[in-house]
Design a protein around this motif. Structure first.
Motif, mmCIF file in Angstrom:
data_model
loop_
_atom_site.group_PDB
_atom_site.id
_atom_site.type_symbol
_atom_site.label_atom_id
_atom_site.label_comp_id
_atom_site.label_asym_id
_atom_site.label_seq_id
_atom_site.Cartn_x
_atom_site.Cartn_y
_atom_site.Cartn_z
ATOM 1 N N ASP A 9 44.701 35.111 35.970
ATOM 2 C CA ASP A 9 45.192 35.405 34.622
ATOM 3 C C ASP A 9 46.454 36.270 34.648
ATOM 4 O OD1 ASP A 9 43.046 34.031 33.732
ATOM 5 O OD2 ASP A 9 41.790 35.806 33.391
ATOM 6 N N GLU A 10 46.450 37.284 35.510
ATOM 7 C CA GLU A 10 47.498 38.304 35.424
ATOM 8 C C GLU A 10 48.601 38.181 36.463
ATOM 9 O OE1 GLU A 10 45.476 42.037 35.669
ATOM 10 O OE2 GLU A 10 44.014 41.503 34.132
ATOM 11 N N GLY A 11 48.341 37.437 37.523
ATOM 12 C CA GLY A 11 49.331 37.354 38.607
ATOM 13 C C GLY A 11 49.376 38.651 39.396
ATOM 14 N N TYR A 12 50.443 38.765 40.210
ATOM 15 C CA TYR A 12 50.514 39.918 41.107
ATOM 16 C C TYR A 12 51.376 41.052 40.548
ATOM 17 C CZ TYR A 12 48.751 36.498 44.435
ATOM 18 O OH TYR A 12 48.014 35.552 45.057
ATOM 19 N N ASP A 13 51.936 40.824 39.346
ATOM 20 C CA ASP A 13 52.929 41.760 38.811
ATOM 21 C C ASP A 13 52.455 43.207 38.828
ATOM 22 O OD1 ASP A 13 54.465 39.641 38.470
ATOM 23 O OD2 ASP A 13 54.500 39.624 36.271
ATOM 24 N N ILE B 252 40.668 26.834 45.346
ATOM 25 C CA ILE B 252 39.783 26.596 46.489
ATOM 26 C C ILE B 252 38.538 27.485 46.394
ATOM 27 C CG2 ILE B 252 40.824 28.285 48.082
ATOM 28 C CD1 ILE B 252 40.291 26.229 50.351
ATOM 29 N N LEU B 253 38.672 28.597 45.665
ATOM 30 C CA LEU B 253 37.541 29.524 45.550
ATOM 31 C C LEU B 253 36.437 28.975 44.642
ATOM 32 C CD1 LEU B 253 39.530 32.877 45.372
ATOM 33 C CD2 LEU B 253 38.687 31.640 47.382
ATOM 34 N N ARG B 254 36.753 27.881 43.972
ATOM 35 C CA ARG B 254 35.693 27.200 43.222
ATOM 36 C C ARG B 254 34.755 26.466 44.171
ATOM 37 N NH1 ARG B 254 39.825 25.964 39.316
ATOM 38 N NH2 ARG B 254 40.138 23.874 40.143
ATOM 39 N N TYR B 255 35.293 26.088 45.337
ATOM 40 C CA TYR B 255 34.478 25.323 46.294
ATOM 41 C C TYR B 255 33.948 26.195 47.431
ATOM 42 C CZ TYR B 255 36.840 21.570 43.831
ATOM 43 O OH TYR B 255 37.330 20.758 42.853
ATOM 44 N N ILE B 256 34.750 27.151 47.836
ATOM 45 C CA ILE B 256 34.297 28.084 48.866
ATOM 46 C C ILE B 256 34.155 29.445 48.195
ATOM 47 C CG2 ILE B 256 34.806 29.115 51.110
ATOM 48 C CD1 ILE B 256 36.710 26.751 51.625
ATOM 49 N N VAL C 198 37.241 39.660 47.722
ATOM 50 C CA VAL C 198 38.622 39.236 47.508
ATOM 51 C C VAL C 198 39.532 40.441 47.752
ATOM 52 C CG1 VAL C 198 40.320 38.407 45.818
ATOM 53 C CG2 VAL C 198 38.001 37.441 45.858
ATOM 54 N N HIS C 199 40.583 40.227 48.569
ATOM 55 C CA HIS C 199 41.540 41.288 48.860
ATOM 56 C C HIS C 199 42.910 40.861 48.356
ATOM 57 C CE1 HIS C 199 38.549 42.764 51.823
ATOM 58 N NE2 HIS C 199 38.368 41.482 52.027
ATOM 59 N N VAL C 200 43.574 41.778 47.692
ATOM 60 C CA VAL C 200 44.927 41.483 47.233
ATOM 61 C C VAL C 200 45.897 42.090 48.239
ATOM 62 C CG1 VAL C 200 46.587 41.667 45.361
ATOM 63 C CG2 VAL C 200 44.131 41.571 44.861
ATOM 64 N N GLY D 281 37.892 43.599 45.796
ATOM 65 C CA GLY D 281 36.755 43.527 44.893
ATOM 66 C C GLY D 281 35.942 42.281 45.177
ATOM 67 N N GLY D 282 35.116 41.907 44.230
ATOM 68 C CA GLY D 282 34.292 40.707 44.376
ATOM 69 C C GLY D 282 35.034 39.493 43.859
ATOM 70 N N PRO D 283 34.323 38.376 43.720
ATOM 71 C CA PRO D 283 34.945 37.119 43.277
ATOM 72 C C PRO D 283 35.670 37.270 41.937
ATOM 73 C CG PRO D 283 32.645 36.772 43.905
ATOM 74 C CD PRO D 283 32.891 38.234 44.005
ATOM 75 N N GLU D 284 35.223 38.185 41.108
ATOM 76 C CA GLU D 284 35.832 38.329 39.783
ATOM 77 C C GLU D 284 37.300 38.746 39.870
ATOM 78 O OE1 GLU D 284 33.666 40.417 41.101
ATOM 79 O OE2 GLU D 284 34.785 42.292 41.120
ATOM 80 N N LEU D 285 37.661 39.388 40.991
ATOM 81 C CA LEU D 285 39.056 39.816 41.164
ATOM 82 C C LEU D 285 39.989 38.600 41.217
ATOM 83 C CD1 LEU D 285 41.140 42.045 41.595
ATOM 84 C CD2 LEU D 285 40.482 42.129 44.000
#
Ligand code: ATP
Ligand code: MG
Lengths: 405, 254
Positions: free
Chosen positions: B241-245, B210-214, B219-221, B231-235
């Motif tokens: 790629d990495e998941g929440y592990d 959805i972040l491709r459209y909005i 971004v908060h984890v 962080g920013g959108p790059e997060l």
């Protein structure tokens, strides 16, 4: 929002759990009926019934002291004023006790019903014929305060279509029998509306027979009266017959509103749907719903479902809800029941409030919505609108808010 | 500039075993016009945060604060919060039998604005918003959420958001259960609201799609009842790629 548990009883059958929708079972429902409904004593003569003790199945939830004048004693069985619209294809007239239709739809199963039968002098006969849709309104608003007996015949000729509204207002002390004869292939809607004055006492038994491939929609709306009990029974004794029984009631403080609904499936491929909804508010508001469905050996391919839902709006109310299903054949299309009595759904309230709607208004929306489901199915816009207004007035009767926040 | 501030928020839920803490010190500041994405594993407390902002009675705030332009949101009733400009698009919208969408929308709009909307204007607005969200006009006469598919319920949430014009909207997994087309339609609705009313958005999601459209500004984890990293959108791309592990391991050894 602090809410204590409503005082409510819900009796369910000891059976295999949710009966739900089962296809072609081989019996083995494990049902132990409380009383076999089909074996109840019946007679048109009041003297054949012993004195009422209040322990009988049909009386045990009714305040018999408040209806004593109707169970025993003299009744005025003469004609009374009615207000009826003149409609082509509908005949409304008084008939004698000798009218051949009398007694053809049913026989009293309790003393007040038999008392009315024994003492009525003339019956009001409403006869619907012709295939085109039509609506007839019959109003009783001037029954007086003396104890009265009445008998109504409502006949839909074969293949006729009609909607009959029986509206009751004013005061009354009335016990009556209503026989509804739905001819082969007919399509009849009967709506009885009880908007009596606060002191009215009304006991009614409705007996309906449904002809082959005929369809009847039977609607009981009860809003006003001190004690009102309407017991509709429907005998599906011809193949392909169908009944949709709907009910709506709103009990205020001190009111006792009761309905014992009975559907007797006695022919193949008959169908029944029973849906009664009620709201209760105010100290001593009391409602009773008993739903008996009997599926006889003869009624293969039956499709039946009954449900009762009650919405409790304040403390100090009591709603009894007792579904009872007797099944004598394994070869049915489906049979089920549901019964629920509860407070507001907090999630619905939250959703509405989260859209800015104040709590009080949100509650009104939910109650109105809950009852509207029945109103919407009546099929007469004029009556539907009148009932919406009446429900609104009931809601205005009491503050629904449970606390200040 | 309107601002929604959440400070050291601790929230618990009452269970049969007693009070269970879920949010354990959430700090978050959202300014009008900003879009914040919250991502996190199942059960980390994202919906709890959303419901607490809206005032659901199930959740108890043990400590901390939520303010809207300095006003104490926690002191407000649910409906007062909505009228103050907060909106929650729910993860699981409930059905309301017997209440039509038309009636519901008009009642809500009247409550939010403090007066009934001018009728012609309103009907036009409802129609065009429904059209934009590709909702058939027959929805107007149906009962609220009754028999709506998952995707239809989500569109109906966004419809309400567009019509009620809140200052801040919390979207709780509005994207889940949507196919690609529906996702685009719903995203367009959110973007329209951002453009037209400079809406501040708190977007709760599991997926980066959805972040491709909005486009999020932040971004908060979210892990175990608090924000573990921001962080920013790059997060978001990194999470994909990495998941929440990485965060979960950190929690376990902490
Ligand atoms: N009534 C309750 N009783 C017990 N635990 C509860 C209750 N309500 C919520 N919880 C727990 O609180 C935690 C947070 O739930 P929440 O719904 O906020 O998670 P979430 O991050 O939104 O998850 P998801 O991604 O699955 O939507 C979960 O572990 C959940 O089981
Ligand atoms: Mg969630």
């Amino acid at each position: 929002m602090t809410i204590s548990a409503p005082e409510a009883t819900t009796t369910k059958l000891e059976n295999t759990g949710q009966l739900g929708y089962k296809k072609h079972t081989d019996g083995g429902w494990g049902l132990v009926p409380i009383q076999t409904r089909s074996e109840r004593f019946a007679s048109t003569n009041v003297e054949d019934f012993p004195a009422v003790t209040g322990r009988e199945a049909v009386w045990k939830l009714t305040p018999i002291d408040r209806v004593a004048d109707l169970i025993d004693g003299p009744l005025d069985g003469g004609v009374y004023d009615i207000d009826a619209t003149l409609v082509e294809g509908v005949d409304v007239r008084w008939v004698d006790r000798t009218d051949t239709r009398i007694g053809s739809a049913g026989t009293p199963e309790e003393r007040a019903s038999a008392n009315a039968w024994t003492q009525f002098e003339k019956a009001l006969a409403i006869t619907v014929s012709g295939e085109e849709a039509k609506t007839v309104r019959v109003r009783r608003s001037d029954l007086g305060s003396g104890a009265r007996a009445a008998h109504v015949i409502l006949e839909a000729k074969p293949f006729s279509t009609g909607l009959v509204i029986l509206a009751n207002t004013g005061s009354s002390l009335l016990t009556e029998n209503v026989e509804i004869l739905v001819g082969e292939g007919a399509n009849l809607t009967v709506v009885t509306v009880q908007q009596w004055d606060d002191d009215a006492v009304h006991l009614a038994s409705h007996f309906t027979t449904v002809g082959r491939d005929a369809r009847v929609k039977h609607v009981v709306v009860t809003l006003g009266g001190s004690v009102v009990r309407v017991n509709p029974s429907t005998h599906l004794n011809a193949q392909g017959g169908e009944v949709e029984a709907l009910g709506l009631y709103f009990a205020d403080a001190g009111q006792h509103l009761e309905q014992q609904v009975y559907v007797d499936h006695d022919a193949p491929h008959t169908r029944s749907r029973v849906t009664y909804k009620g709201a209760l508010q105010g100290a001593g508001a009391r409602t009773v719903w008993v739903g008996d469905v009997l599926i006889r050996q003869s009624a293969t391919g039956t499709d039946s479902y009954e449900q009762n839902r009650n919405l409790v709006l304040t403390d100090g109310t009591r709603a009894d809800s007792i579904p009872n299903l007797e099944i004598e054949t394994g070869d049915i299309a489906g049979a089920g029941h549901a019964s629920a009595t509860g407070r507001f759904d907090d999630e619905q309230l939250f959703y509405l409030q989260a859209r800015g709607i104040p709590e009080e208004e949100a509650r009104r929306l939910v109650v109105r919505g809950f009852l509207t489901e029945i109103v919407q199915q009546i099929g007469d816009p004029e009556l539907e609108e009148r009932l919406e207004i009446a429900i609104e007035e009931e809601l205005n009767g009491t503050s629904l808010s449970t606390d200040g926040r | 500039m309107a601002v929604l501030e959440i400070r050291d928020l601790h929230v618990s839920v009452q269970t049969e075993q007693g009070s269970k803490p879920i949010l354990r010190g959430v700090d978050l500041t959202i300014k009008k016009g900003e879009t914040h994405a919250i991502m996190g594993p199942n059960g980390s407390g994202k919906s709890t945060l959303a419901y607490t902002i809206a005032g659901h009675p199930k959740y108890t705030v043990d400590s901390g604060s939520i303010t809207l332009d300095g006003q104490d949101v926690l002191a407000m009733t649910v409906d007062e919060r909505a009228r103050a400009g907060l909106f929650l698009a729910m993860q699981y919208p409930v059905e309301i039998p017997g209440v039509t969408v038309t009636n519901f929308l008009r009642t809500a709009k009247t409550a939010i604005d403090g007066e009934a909307p001018p009728i012609r204007h309103w009907i036009k607005d409802v129609k065009s918003s429904m059209k934009n969200l590709r909702m058939d006009s027959t929805f107007a006469e149906r009962n609220v959420n009754e028999g709506f598919s998952g995707g239809e319920k989500k569109r109906h949430e966004v419809l309400q958001m567009e019509l009620l014009k809140p200052t801040f909207a919390v979207l709780d997994e509005t994207d889940s259960g949507l196919d690609v087309d529906a996702l685009k339609i719903v995203s367009e609705g959110v973007n329209r609201a951002k453009e037209n009313t400079n809406l501040g958005v708190l977007l709760i999601t599991h997926y980066t799609r959805i972040l491709r459209y909005i486009k999020p500004d932040f971004v908060h984890v979210f892990v175990d009842g608090r924000i573990a990293e921001q962080g920013g959108p790059e997060l978001a791309d990194r999470l994909e790629d990495e998941g929440y592990d990485r965060f979960l391991v950190g929690e376990a050894t902490a």
